[in-house]
Design a protein around this motif. Structure first.
Motif, mmCIF file in Angstrom:
data_model
loop_
_atom_site.group_PDB
_atom_site.id
_atom_site.type_symbol
_atom_site.label_atom_id
_atom_site.label_comp_id
_atom_site.label_asym_id
_atom_site.label_seq_id
_atom_site.Cartn_x
_atom_site.Cartn_y
_atom_site.Cartn_z
ATOM 1 N N SER A 19 47.178 62.502 67.667
ATOM 2 C CA SER A 19 47.531 61.880 66.389
ATOM 3 C C SER A 19 48.702 62.619 65.747
ATOM 4 N N THR A 20 49.236 62.041 64.699
ATOM 5 C CA THR A 20 50.357 62.629 63.970
ATOM 6 C C THR A 20 50.023 62.746 62.486
ATOM 7 N N VAL B 224 49.216 59.504 60.412
ATOM 8 C CA VAL B 224 47.886 58.878 60.369
ATOM 9 C C VAL B 224 46.790 59.862 59.977
ATOM 10 N N ARG B 225 47.074 61.192 60.013
ATOM 11 C CA ARG B 225 46.003 62.162 59.847
ATOM 12 C C ARG B 225 46.192 63.090 58.652
#
Length: 810
Positions: free
Chosen positions: A501-502, A505-506
């Protein structure tokens, strides 16, 4: 968004229980009905491109939110997809269960329909509506997905933002969205970007800053959950920066940046605000239940130069007869930020100190943030030369973390720059150790408010590495963790995590990862006895410990806004809540709080689940006059006496989701005036508190929900449904007790030094019946749920507990 002309068809109808959804395509609109009446009318998806110009002010941790949006990108076609695919786009909501068949046969999938969309720009997407549970409607908008696929790779660059919008009545009240540090708890008419919605406009704000809206400050605990008086609550299931709720112009419009993933709107249509909150918490976690000392009185200060000052804090409470349950070692206490290793120059006998305090009934809590530094020049340092030398070097654990991949990684296009910067910052021996560090594996390096370092990645090997260090410190006798920081605004969109994830989105889930790791460390070492005390919030925070309100200035304006944040936090399901008594930052940053402000803040702290004193400046109550000291002592003692009552409310919160602090509107949702009250709240099931937050105020008028109430200080019974005017001398904060209630407390002499370590069944309790219950019956619960009853004039007390009973008022 401009109206979309599409081929007219009959409305698509979804039904489940009392809820029905119609979908029309000319123009594209969704209407949600309950019992045949519209609850959310004409929901319209919208998409717009643009650019981001947000600015992060590091010194105050404030975000100045700016976006430049272009014209809407209209939907030009929408066709029903015959096979909606497997399940809703999110797997996090346990409500999304198959529907039991009426005849007892195998359950069926929840009612749903999916449309394939095409925008004027050529971007494709899907719109899915489903009814996963009774009184729950999901609306999922995904861009870059072709028909039949949930999240396929986009063929055309995605626009900046997508959202939904629906019209609302002009008298609609809107509440929640986390701990909103704003004078109002009714957010109707506002535009809110979560993580960027806090401005200081108190007396310490310079006129030139007031002219541009105030000083941007840390918006520490947003929650994308909005309550309304319209029969619905809305949750955006997202964790990206830039999440917005625009609540002006006669409409509600939640939206997300497309880089953060799908727009996942969850509408809760349960009949009351409390029921809607409980549904939200069924999906995200109920409040944590803490041990008794987590609801006591804690003493802290910004810097303990030496362990002698820690013991001085505890001895100060002992000498001045102030009960104390824990002492907090704030920054700095480690050899560097953040090694988890006690600084031997600052704490020459750390374990011995912790043990001595514990032997006196006082737990130790240590501060930490999820960063490990290469440069701490900008951080706080103890004044002795040896400690200063330690902080001039990179943290001794940094290189090991870099080798094992413990840190968040930089955006793909910047790995070489970060790898070079890390190696330059290391000592010669550590630089050799990192010589083989590939650019692609380099840590992300950034400035934060205690220096320059790398954030921990809790999705990979960094979690176990970091947690093991925490557990080693906890095994020295430390009983709690003050988990500072963790807010999503520190993470750019492009930073990468071990799970793929990046930051896009996180970002705001990072704080939840952090808290859960620290909660796991506490449970591993002190099962059922450790306390996590954190600052960052988002969806699910309520399930992992205590939240405190972050940094406040020491002035009455800040106290008033803090009280409003307390009510907003309760609307959002936050139950375990605390704040720095007297304000952390000082008055204009240079003066300690006034004696009157300290007393008024302590009165609010008395009726807060955890009462905690913490400040940059000297605000110990014994450094004020005798009257101020006496009042502070009295409210700290009252707080300790109320711990059984608070623990019972906390137990209810853990079982049902209903928070300890409750907005007045929940007591009587039909009373519209209660929805906008920012300076009074219900405290547990039986108390109503209206703290004084204005300097020199000696009288308050407070709206009371319907029912019978007893003034705690006078014993006078009054009828609710109107207002009550009461005197507010400096020694008194207005409190009412619901007539016919039993309030359980500890006797004062039992908690005069603090809660101590006696098992619950060996503690003494006092059960007080306030007034007469209308039906002749009253009930309260002891810490394990054992009931204490009053039935038609007679007490029914559990024989195995030490409970004294009496009556007051009415």
């Amino acid at each position: 968004m401009a109206s979309t002309v599409l081929p007219a068809i009959s409305p698509v109808l979804l039904e489940r229980g009392r809820v029905a959804v119609t979908l029309t395509r000319s123009p594209l609109r969704i209407t949600v009905m309950r019992d045949g009446l519209p609850v959310v009318r004409a929901i319209e998806p919208w998409v717009r491109d643009g650019r981001i110009d947000d600015r992060f002010v590091r010194v105050t941790e404030g975000v100045v939110a700016r976006e430049h949006l272009g014209a809407p990108d209209p939907i030009v076609s929408a066709s029903v997809v015959p096979d909606p695919g497997a399940g809703p786009p999110t797997g996090r909501d346990p409500d999304a269960a198959p529907t039991p068949a009426a005849d007892g046969s195998a359950p069926t999938e929840p009612p749903s329909t999916t449309l394939a969309l095409r925008l004027a720009s050529g971007v494709e997407g899907t719109l899915r509506i489903s009814l996963p549970a009774t009184d729950v409607v999901h609306v999922d908008l995904v861009l870059g997905a072709r028909p039949g696929a949930v999240e396929a790779a986009p063929r055309i660059p995605l626009p900046l933002r997508m959202g939904v919008r629906w019209p609302v009545a002009g008298d609609l009240r809107l509440a929640g969205l986390g701990a909103r540090h704003h004078p109002s708890v009714d957010h109707a008419g506002r535009r809110i970007q979560l993580g960027a919605d806090r401005r200081y406009l108190g007396p310490g704000c310079a006129p030139e800053m007031a002219a541009v809206g105030g000083i941007p400050q840390g918006d520490y605990a947003p929650v994308p959950f909005l309550q309304s008086t319209g029969g619905w609550a809305a949750w955006l299931d997202t964790a990206g920066n830039g999440t917005q709720f625009f609540l002006d112009g006669g409409a509600v419009s939640p939206s997300v940046r497309t880089v953060s993933g799908p727009l996942r709107l969850r509408l809760h249509l349960h009949p009351g605000p409390a029921q809607r909150l409980l549904a939200f918490q069924r999906a995200t976690g109920r409040p944590a239940l803490l041990p008794a000392w987590g609801y006591g009185f804690w003493k802290s200060r910004d810097i303990h130069d030496h362990q002698d000052q820690v013991e001085e804090d505890v001895h100060g409470c002992r000498w001045h007869e102030i009960p104390v349950d824990a002492v907090v070692l704030d920054s700095p206490w480690e050899t560097n930020y953040n090694t988890w290793r006690p600084n031997p120059h600052q704490f020459p006998d750390f374990a011995g100190m912790v043990g001595r305090l514990r032997g006196d009934g006082v737990r130790t809590v240590v501060w930490v943030t999820p960063w490990v530094n290469v440069d701490s020049a900008g951080g706080q340092t103890p004044p002795d030369p040896a400690s200063i030398r330690l902080h001039r070097q990179p943290a001794e654990t940094y290189a090991e973390g870099a080798r094992i991949g413990a840190y968040v990684r930089p955006p793909a296009g910047a790995t070489g720059d970060h790898a070079h910067a890390v190696k330059v910052a290391m000592r010669d021996d550590e630089r050799d150790d990192l010589a083989d560090l590939a650019d692609g594996d380099a840590p992300y390096l950034a400035q934060w408010w205690m220096g320059r370092g790398s954030p921990i990645d809790f999705t990979g090997p960094g979690e176990a590495w970091w947690r093991a260090q925490a557990e080693a410190t906890l095994r020295l006798g430390v009983a709690g963790i003050k988990a500072d920081d963790g807010e999503g605004y520190y993470l750019p969109e492009g930073v990468r995590f071990a799970d793929g994830s990046t930051g896009a989105v996180r970002a705001w889930r990072w704080g939840d990862d952090y808290r859960r790791s620290m909660r796991r460390a506490l449970e591993n070492v002190h099962p059922g006895e450790g306390v996590l005390f954190g600052r960052s919030g988002w969806t699910g925070q309520q399930a992992t410990g205590m939240l405190w309100a972050g940094d406040q200035a020491s002035d009455f304006w800040s106290l008033r806004v803090l009280l409003a944040a307390t009510v907003s936090a309760a609307h959002s399901g936050i139950s375990n809540w605390s704040h720095d008594i007297g304000g952390y930052l000082g008055d204009a940053g240079v003066k300690r709080c006034s004696a009157e402000l300290l007393v008024r803040w302590a009165q609010l702290g008395c009726f807060t689940p955890l009462m905690q004193a913490h400040a940059r400046l000297e605000q110990e109550p014994w450094t004020y006059d005798h009257e101020t000291l006496g009042l502070f002592r009295g409210y700290a003692l009252l707080h300790e006496m109320l711990v059984p009552y608070v623990r019972a409310a906390a137990r209810t919160a853990a079982r049902s989701g209903l928070p300890i602090i409750r907005p007045l509107s929940w007591l009587d949702p039909a009373d519209d005036r209660l929805w906008g009250i920012p300076d009074a709240f219900a405290y547990g099931p039986s108390l109503l508190v209206a703290p004084v937050v204005d300097e020199g105020l000696r009288e308050r008028t407070v709206p009371l929900p319907r029912g019978r109430w007893i003034e705690a200080w006078s014993g006078r019974e009054v009828d609710g449904g109107g207002t009550a005017t009461v005197a507010t001398p400096r020694d008194r904060t207005p409190v009412w007790v619901r007539a016919g209630s039993i309030v359980l407390t500890h006797p004062a002499e039992h908690v005069a030094r603090g809660l101590g370590d006696a098992p619950d069944r060996e503690r003494p309790y006092v059960a007080t019946l306030w007034g007469r219950p209308a039906n002749g019956r009253a009930r309260a619960a002891l810490p394990d749920g054992t009931p204490v009853r009053w039935v038609h004039g007679r007490w029914k007390l559990p024989a195995e507990w030490d409970v004294w009973a009496g009556e007051r008022g009415g």
